[in-house]
Design an enzyme around this catalytic site. Structure first.
Site, PDB file in Angstrom:
ATOM      1  N   ASP A  16      -3.289   8.329  -1.062  1.00 13.06           N
ATOM      2  CA  ASP A  16      -3.606   7.254  -0.122  1.00 13.06           C
ATOM      3  C   ASP A  16      -5.060   6.824  -0.259  1.00 13.06           C
ATOM      4  O   ASP A  16      -5.382   5.634  -0.354  1.00 13.06           O
ATOM      5  CB  ASP A  16      -3.306   7.751   1.296  1.00 13.06           C
ATOM      6  CG  ASP A  16      -3.779   6.769   2.370  1.00 13.06           C
ATOM      7  OD1 ASP A  16      -3.531   5.561   2.213  1.00 13.06           O
ATOM      8  OD2 ASP A  16      -4.390   7.223   3.356  1.00 13.06           O
TER       9      ASP A  16
ATOM     10  N   GLU B 129       1.090   5.737  12.872  1.00  4.33           N
ATOM     11  CA  GLU B 129      -0.264   5.336  13.267  1.00  4.33           C
ATOM     12  C   GLU B 129      -0.347   3.848  13.599  1.00  4.33           C
ATOM     13  O   GLU B 129      -0.966   3.454  14.594  1.00  4.33           O
ATOM     14  CB  GLU B 129      -1.220   5.671  12.125  1.00  4.33           C
ATOM     15  CG  GLU B 129      -2.658   5.300  12.378  1.00  4.33           C
ATOM     16  CD  GLU B 129      -3.515   5.612  11.165  1.00  4.33           C
ATOM     17  OE1 GLU B 129      -4.546   4.950  11.009  1.00  4.33           O
ATOM     18  OE2 GLU B 129      -3.133   6.504  10.378  1.00  4.33           O
ATOM     19  N   ASP B 130       0.288   2.991  12.762  1.00 12.98           N
ATOM     20  CA  ASP B 130       0.135   1.546  12.916  1.00 12.98           C
ATOM     21  C   ASP B 130       1.239   0.890  13.741  1.00 12.98           C
ATOM     22  O   ASP B 130       1.000  -0.108  14.422  1.00 12.98           O
ATOM     23  CB  ASP B 130       0.101   0.876  11.537  1.00 12.98           C
ATOM     24  CG  ASP B 130      -1.147   1.248  10.749  1.00 12.98           C
ATOM     25  OD1 ASP B 130      -2.088   1.778  11.368  1.00 12.98           O
ATOM     26  OD2 ASP B 130      -1.172   1.003   9.530  1.00 12.98           O
TER      27      ASP B 130
ATOM     28  N   HIS C 299       0.827  -1.219   0.000  1.00 17.60           N
ATOM     29  CA  HIS C 299       0.000   0.000   0.000  1.00 17.60           C
ATOM     30  C   HIS C 299       0.857   1.264   0.000  1.00 17.60           C
ATOM     31  O   HIS C 299       0.678   2.131  -0.876  1.00 17.60           O
ATOM     32  CB  HIS C 299      -0.961  -0.015   1.179  1.00 17.60           C
ATOM     33  CG  HIS C 299      -1.687   1.276   1.398  1.00 17.60           C
ATOM     34  ND1 HIS C 299      -2.540   1.826   0.473  1.00 17.60           N
ATOM     35  CD2 HIS C 299      -1.664   2.157   2.446  1.00 17.60           C
ATOM     36  CE1 HIS C 299      -3.018   2.972   0.924  1.00 17.60           C
ATOM     37  NE2 HIS C 299      -2.499   3.194   2.121  1.00 17.60           N
TER      38      HIS C 299
ATOM     39  N   ASP D 202     -25.716  13.299 -24.443  1.00 18.17           N
ATOM     40  CA  ASP D 202     -24.359  13.856 -24.496  1.00 18.17           C
ATOM     41  C   ASP D 202     -23.409  13.116 -23.552  1.00 18.17           C
ATOM     42  O   ASP D 202     -22.881  13.671 -22.603  1.00 18.17           O
ATOM     43  CB  ASP D 202     -24.375  15.351 -24.177  1.00 18.17           C
ATOM     44  CG  ASP D 202     -25.056  15.643 -22.847  1.00 18.17           C
ATOM     45  OD1 ASP D 202     -25.829  14.792 -22.383  1.00 18.17           O
ATOM     46  OD2 ASP D 202     -24.798  16.721 -22.281  1.00 18.17           O
TER      47      ASP D 202
ATOM     48  N   HIS E 288       3.802   6.893   5.611  1.00 20.58           N
ATOM     49  CA  HIS E 288       2.629   7.584   6.147  1.00 20.58           C
ATOM     50  C   HIS E 288       1.866   6.786   7.203  1.00 20.58           C
ATOM     51  O   HIS E 288       1.062   7.359   7.944  1.00 20.58           O
ATOM     52  CB  HIS E 288       1.689   8.013   5.010  1.00 20.58           C
ATOM     53  CG  HIS E 288       0.888   6.907   4.409  1.00 20.58           C
ATOM     54  ND1 HIS E 288       1.328   6.162   3.337  1.00 20.58           N
ATOM     55  CD2 HIS E 288      -0.346   6.433   4.716  1.00 20.58           C
ATOM     56  CE1 HIS E 288       0.406   5.274   3.010  1.00 20.58           C
ATOM     57  NE2 HIS E 288      -0.618   5.420   3.827  1.00 20.58           N
TER      58      HIS E 288
END
Length: 788
Positions: free
Chosen positions: A183, A120-121, A92, A303, A116
């Protein structure tokens, strides 16, 4: 979060249910009763060869080396972590970095894309990232990380706070939002592995927030793909059916498209203009939107194809327009010049719709190569095409201007939820373009009012706005603006925002500025009133506020949890604390007896003293009860409502008596000041003979002595009388008596009385009960009930 218009429930309109039924039936016919997503494959070996090759085209070898170091760090941090598709998680960040590389972002942004999720993880600290990769990269990663360590009352609050953090980080560095969009784009492309509920939730959030942000920054390629992916995941059946229909139409209309393309190329060759002409197909989502908005079936949406003409110079754009209009007839009202007046995100093009062969409407977009680069890449073009073009600098300036408006909203918003609400208002892509008196062009959201214009120029201009001139004509502040309007704002130093303005302003900046002013004004008024209440209560102990020492205030701040004495006074003025309790605590601390008292135990009651003097002009901290409309000269008492300040009732008010029985501790003695600072509303009821012109004569008598605010007429139960109800403004009871005396001089007036408490109407009684925190059905205690 509010439901975006395009993914709102299909059960709201019969036409939407019809579309659903047709699409569902078509889907089953084309694909069978069930459809399962393709099972993802597992890939254990992750390579950045493609990323390195892309970076090598525009980054230096040293920068590519730094990016590889960031990849190695991220790979080690995510070791053993897998996505729900079964792939190693590092795939990812690599995919996000590849997207950023396609926009030619710099090395720091590519490194942030790879890193990134490590904070956080994996719990990597910002300090560690700064030491390894520099403070800029650490700041970018921090801006992209969620606030998982904090506790929130709800998912919506957590989401709003995370969004605010990201947007404020974007205000410092626009690369934050570009990496975040990359992301989100990759997550949307790989959303098939998660549960249906999560797919719908993420798709709604994307369509509601991230796609509009991409549009606002001019990232139109991302914008269109995010819209289509959101639609595909939120309404998979509708998407699949429309996609199949578009593919079928593509084959049927190929001949028409080829014929148009050939004729247009021949026409441009004849006039000697070098033009790159390409056909394009409208997105599935835009076709679906058109079907919903105009209540059309797919066969009626003609259209679905358009053409783009890219030329070398701006002058050639207008020449090309003449060539096209000479080739096919233009559709009246379907021409837009976004070159002379560009969109708020920097987009520039000429748009025209022509009637092509077989009567098919065809849209053409005409632009220069620089305009095309901006239209496709928006603010990212700053990194992609560094060729000194002033157009690109203009795009950056527009992005900076919008980001600055986010900072203004942030500084005035009460919390993250309000901030998110106001930003979402400003993300609507449609706009109107108006002029200042000096001919400066300003862009506002469609539906914006003249007051929105004033706040867009400057918050102080909006706060002091009293009138507006639109095209040299005085019009109300709530007037909606149209493109081309010339707007002039008239101000006065005494003017201040009205809470009623919140009901019609359209922009987030105006809404947040008004709320901020009202909040500040209420705080100041509550502070002054709370100070008066405490000073009044202290007199019973023979003390004054001037005698309270700084060390006592410091102990009071610790006891209450407030940061300053001003906050203590404001809480008292708003009814969140008792003045008598605070006075008692001050007396205990001043006498040195604090060890004898339990600081956590509320002190009830307090000594009596002189009543609190009110003028009626205290502002929002003192309100007059609508159920009995007290005026100077009436015997009154005050109710301290939680968060509402003090509400003044007449002593014989039935609503007041009911509230007093429930909670007598919140009532205090009050008295009118000798010279009240305003006029007061009061109701009178006049019974008159039903004769010709009686209403006009009675109204004239009343108006001669007082100002009429409201008037109503109803039957009085007999055949020859009528009841006239007036709400008038008086200074006090003496003034009211003069009004009544003058009206009684009319021979048609049979009786005139002041309306008694409770006669003001059910609405006023309900409002009074809400101010006291009661329901109006007679139940004691409890707050108002909330229905669905």
């Amino acid at each position: 979060m509010s439901t975006p218009p395009a993914v709102a429930s299909s059960e709201t309109k019969p036409s939407n249910r019809f579309i659903d039924a047709v699409l569902e039936q078509s889907f089953r016919h084309l694909f069978g009763p069930t459809a399962t997503p393709e099972q993802p494959r597992r890939h254990e070996v992750v390579s950045i060869a493609n990323l390195s090759a892309a970076l090598g085209e525009y980054l230096s070898p040293a920068e590519v080396k730094d990016v590889k170091a960031a990849f190695q760090f991220s790979d080690e941090a995510h070791l053993g972590q897998y996505r729900q598709s079964g792939e190693p998680y590092i795939t990812h960040p690599v995919a996000v970095a590849e997207l950023c590389a396609s926009w030619r972002l710099d090395a720091q942004a590519i490194m942030a894309a790879l890193l990134h999720d490590v904070m956080e993880d994996q719990g990597v600290s910002k300090t560690e990232l700064a030491e390894r990769f520099g403070p800029k990269v650490a700041e970018l990663v921090d801006g992209l990380s969620k606030l998982d360590k904090m506790e929130f009352r709800s998912r919506a609050e957590a989401q709003a706070e995370n969004f605010r953090k990201m947007m404020l980080a974007m205000a410092r560095d626009v690369r934050v939002i570009i990496v975040k969009l990359a992301d989100r784009l990759h997550n949307m492309r790989t959303l098939g592995a998660v549960s249906t509920e999560k797919r719908r939730r993420v798709a709604r959030e994307t369509l509601d927030i991230y796609a509009p942000i991409a549009h606002r920054l001019g990232l139109n390629n991302i914008y269109r793909e995010l819209q289509d992916l959101s639609f595909q995941n939120f309404h998979p059946v509708r998407y699949a059916t429309l996609n199949k229909a578009v593919k079928a139409a593509r084959g049927n209309r190929r001949e028409v498209v080829s014929k148009i393309l050939e004729s247009v190329q021949r026409a441009f060759a004849e006039v000697g203009i070098a033009a790159e002409i390409t056909g394009r197909e409208k997105t599935i989502f835009s076709i679906y939107q058109k079907m919903r908005e105009k209540q059309l079936s797919f066969s009626q949406v003609l259209d679905i194809y358009g053409f783009r003409v890219v030329v070398d110079e701006t002058l050639h754009c207008y020449t090309s327009l003449g060539v096209l209009h000479g080739l096919y007839k233009p559709v009246p009202g379907k021409f837009k010049d976004y070159i002379a007046i560009g969109k708020v995100n920097g987009y520039q093009s000429l748009h025209t719709t022509l009637v092509g062969p077989f009567g098919t409407p065809i849209e053409f977009q005409i632009r220069t190569r620089h305009m095309h680069e901006i239209a496709e890449s928006g603010v990212a073009a700053h990194w992609m095409y560094k060729d000194g073009s002033t157009d690109l600098n203009d795009v950056q300036a527009l992005a900076h201007q919008w980001v600055k408006s986010l900072l203004d909203i942030q500084s005035e918003a009460r919390d993250s939820t309000e901030f998110l609400e106001n930003v979402k208002i400003d993300l609507f892509p449609d706009a109107v373009y108006v002029f200042t008196p000096t001919s400066e062009i300003m862009a506002l959201p469609r539906g914006a009012t003249a007051l929105d214009f004033a706040y867009t120029v400057h918050s102080d201009l909006g706060n002091q706005c009293v009138a507006v001139k639109i095209n040299n004509e005085l019009l109300p502040l709530r007037t909606e603006l149209k493109s081309g309007d010339i707007v002039e704002v008239i101000t006065a130093p005494y003017s201040k925002p009205n809470p009623a303005w919140l009901s019609f302003v359209r922009t987030g900046k105006a809404r947040s500025a008004i709320r901020h002013y009202l909040k500040t004004m209420r705080f100041n008024e509550s502070l002054q009133f709370g100070e008066r209440l405490v000073d009044q209560s202290l007199k019973g102990y023979g003390l004054t506020l001037a005698e309270v020492t700084p060390d006592v205030w410091e102990k009071l701040e610790q006891w209450t949890g407030n940061k300053t004495r001003q906050e203590i006074f404001a809480d008292i003025g708003l009814g969140r604390r008792y003045a008598a309790v605070m006075a008692k605590r001050i007396e205990v601390l001043m006498s040195g007896r604090e060890d004898e008292e339990d600081p956590a135990r509320p002190v009830e009651g307090g000594p009596g003293g002189a009543p609190v003097v009110i003028t009626g002009a205290e502002g929002m901290s003192v309100q007059l009860a609508p159920c009995c409309r007290p005026i100077p000269g009436d015997d009154v008492m005050g109710y301290i409502g939680i968060g509402l300040g003090m509400v003044i009732h007449k002593t014989d008010c039935r609503v007041a008596r009911r509230i007093h029985r429930r909670d007598p501790s919140r009532w205090i003695d009050v008295a009118w000041a000798p010279q009240p600072g305003r006029l007061f509303d009061v109701g009178i009821k006049v019974i008159v003979r039903r004769t010709k012109g009686v209403f006009a004569r009675v109204a004239a008598d009343v108006t001669a002595a007082a100002n009429i605010v409201q008037v109503a007429m109803d039957e009085d139960g007999s055949d020859n009388t009528t009841a006239l109800r007036f709400v008038i403004q008086v200074a006090d009871r003496v003034h009211l008596a003069n009004v009544i005396r003058r009206a009684r001089g009319n021979p048609d007036v049979l009786r005139i009385v002041r309306e008694k408490p409770g006669e003001a109407g059910q609405a006023a009684r309900e409002r009074a009960m809400r101010m006291a925190g009661e329901s109006s059905d007679g139940a004691e205690g409890g707050g108002a009930e909330f229905g669905d």
